[in-house]
Write a protein that holds these residues in place. Structure first.
Motif, PDB file in Angstrom:
ATOM      1  N   GLY A 150      12.204  -2.824   7.840  1.00  0.00           N
ATOM      2  CA  GLY A 150      12.396  -1.378   7.784  1.00  0.00           C
ATOM      3  C   GLY A 150      12.229  -0.647   9.094  1.00  0.00           C
ATOM      4  O   GLY A 150      12.285   0.570   9.111  1.00  0.00           O
ATOM      5  N   GLY A 151      12.007  -1.365  10.221  1.00  0.00           N
ATOM      6  CA  GLY A 151      12.007  -0.743  11.536  1.00  0.00           C
ATOM      7  C   GLY A 151      10.770   0.077  11.820  1.00  0.00           C
ATOM      8  O   GLY A 151       9.648  -0.329  11.546  1.00  0.00           O
TER       9      GLY A 151
ATOM     10  N   GLN B  34       6.647  -0.361  11.149  1.00  0.00           N
ATOM     11  CA  GLN B  34       5.681  -0.538  12.236  1.00  0.00           C
ATOM     12  C   GLN B  34       4.561   0.493  12.144  1.00  0.00           C
ATOM     13  O   GLN B  34       3.391   0.183  12.373  1.00  0.00           O
ATOM     14  N   LEU B  35       4.931   1.729  11.807  1.00  0.00           N
ATOM     15  CA  LEU B  35       3.916   2.778  11.654  1.00  0.00           C
ATOM     16  C   LEU B  35       2.977   2.438  10.511  1.00  0.00           C
ATOM     17  O   LEU B  35       1.751   2.581  10.627  1.00  0.00           O
ATOM     18  N   ARG B  36       3.550   1.961   9.414  1.00  0.00           N
ATOM     19  CA  ARG B  36       2.714   1.591   8.267  1.00  0.00           C
ATOM     20  C   ARG B  36       1.765   0.447   8.635  1.00  0.00           C
ATOM     21  O   ARG B  36       0.578   0.479   8.308  1.00  0.00           O
ATOM     22  N   GLU B  37       2.302  -0.560   9.324  1.00  0.00           N
ATOM     23  CA  GLU B  37       1.472  -1.695   9.731  1.00  0.00           C
ATOM     24  C   GLU B  37       0.366  -1.249  10.685  1.00  0.00           C
ATOM     25  O   GLU B  37      -0.773  -1.728  10.603  1.00  0.00           O
TER      26      GLU B  37
ATOM     27  N   SER C 172      -3.373  -1.800   9.223  1.00  0.00           N
ATOM     28  CA  SER C 172      -4.161  -2.902   9.790  1.00  0.00           C
ATOM     29  C   SER C 172      -4.307  -2.857  11.306  1.00  0.00           C
ATOM     30  O   SER C 172      -5.367  -3.183  11.836  1.00  0.00           O
ATOM     31  N   GLY C 173      -3.262  -2.485  12.015  1.00  0.00           N
ATOM     32  CA  GLY C 173      -3.295  -2.585  13.480  1.00  0.00           C
ATOM     33  C   GLY C 173      -4.345  -1.703  14.131  1.00  0.00           C
ATOM     34  O   GLY C 173      -5.114  -2.173  14.983  1.00  0.00           O
ATOM     35  N   PHE C 174      -4.404  -0.445  13.712  1.00  0.00           N
ATOM     36  CA  PHE C 174      -5.346   0.481  14.347  1.00  0.00           C
ATOM     37  C   PHE C 174      -6.812   0.143  14.054  1.00  0.00           C
ATOM     38  O   PHE C 174      -7.616   0.041  14.992  1.00  0.00           O
ATOM     39  N   PRO C 175      -7.202  -0.040  12.792  1.00  0.00           N
ATOM     40  CA  PRO C 175      -8.629  -0.366  12.566  1.00  0.00           C
ATOM     41  C   PRO C 175      -9.032  -1.681  13.216  1.00  0.00           C
ATOM     42  O   PRO C 175     -10.164  -1.808  13.698  1.00  0.00           O
TER      43      PRO C 175
END
Length: 329
Positions: free
Chosen positions: A87-88, A92-95, A99-102
């Motif tokens: 979904g582009g 990426q924003l959702r990921e 998970s990515g930020f925390p």
């Protein structure tokens, strides 16, 4: 193993992965001949390990730069293709949020701890001191400033908080975003002064906000003030601390680049700093939304506002502590 032996031993593997990535770009549905598609992720992890090993052994900068460029290219090819399938940019924003930020925040906990102590120490100290020495606030704010602050939280106001120069909640939403983002960027930009600017900005904001909170509590405006700030304080203050963590990452790269150049150290610390800043920006926008549409309302009972703020703080604690953890980590 010497640097030359290390490079000679693994050069063929690196070049094979380069050709596999190039083949993926040319023909998305075709795998390179030398590396089966299912083996590309393992080769990528091996390349990342080689980069870490080269840095740990302090090999020459040119070799580290080449390995870093290969890792970035492979990461974009592998994860970019995955994001495209899923979904582009939205995926990426959702990921990043899920998970990515925390996960990144937990990796950078030393910087965040220093930022938190620098801000919350004087903030809480200011609240405490003003209960016993209320006149201390006049060393930090002029009588005109204090009169304006008192008018913002006076019992009986139709709205609490910043004077409504704008007529609608939506316009105030934009006002709060602009104000909070300005402060966050001042904190991050202070990292360019070897981190001292970041520490000074956190310290000043902690002292000033603590003094204001303590003063308003001491003169009997506690219910209106704390009722106003309770809802948005968790995302707003966390955003400030995370912006501080980003600034300290930049400052650390300038103060202690190690055996690498300062430019290489900035590139190394720039990625996690940017991720912390993105997270801080999201929390800042969330805080502005709550401040504009919830915090200023006088029709909501004080207990409801405090309960909402406490719940949101607990949600952030759980999210930043557990989100993005791999099973067994």
């Amino acid at each position: 193993m010497s640097e030359a032996e290390f490079e000679a031993k693994h050069a063929a593997d690196w070049e094979a992965l380069d050709r596999a990535i190039a083949g993926r770009k040319r023909k998305k549905k075709e795998a390179a001949e030398e590396i089966p598609p299912q083996d590309v992720p393992r080769r990528f992890r091996l390349l990342v390990a080689h980069l870490a090993l080269a840095r740990d052994r302090q090999y020459r900068t040119s070799l580290i730069d080449k390995l870093h460029a290969r890792v970035v290219a492979a990461h974009l090819a592998i994860h970019g293709a995955r994001a495209e399938r899923r979904g582009g940019a939205l995926a990426q924003l959702r990921e990043f949020i899920v998970s990515g930020f925390p996960a990144e925040a937990r990796r950078q906990w030393p910087y965040l701890l220093v930022a938190a102590i620098t801000f919350f120490g004087p903030f809480l100290g200011g609240i405490f001191v003003l209960q016993y020495f209320p006149d201390f606030v006049f060393y930090l704010a002029s009588p005109e400033q204090l009169a304006q602050i008192q008018s913002m939280y006076a019992p009986g106001n139709m709205r609490y908080g910043t004077a409504r120069e704008a007529d609608t909640d939506m316009m105030m939403f934009g006002h709060y975003i602009a104000n909070n983002v300005r402060i966050d960027f001042q904190v991050v930009a202070g990292g360019a002064f070897f981190g001292l600017g970041t520490l000074a900005a956190l310290l000043f904001n902690g002292i000033f906000l603590g003094a204001v909170a303590g003063y308003l509590t001491q003169i009997g405006y506690g219910e209106t003030f704390w009722g106003f700030v309770a809802g948005h304080s968790a995302p707003e203050l966390l955003g400030l601390v995370y912006a501080g963590g980003a600034g300290l990452l930049i400052g650390h790269a300038l103060i202690a680049p190690g055996r690498t150049t300062r430019a290489e150290a900035l590139r190394r610390n720039g990625v996690p700093a940017a991720r912390l800043l993105y997270g801080a920006a999201l929390m800042t926008v969330m805080a502005a939304f709550i401040e504009a549409f919830w915090s200023s309302r006088t029709s909501l009972p004080f207990g409801i506002k405090i309960a909402f703020g406490a719940t949101l703080a607990a949600v952030f604690f759980i999210y930043l502590t557990f989100a993005g953890r791999q099973r067994g980590s």
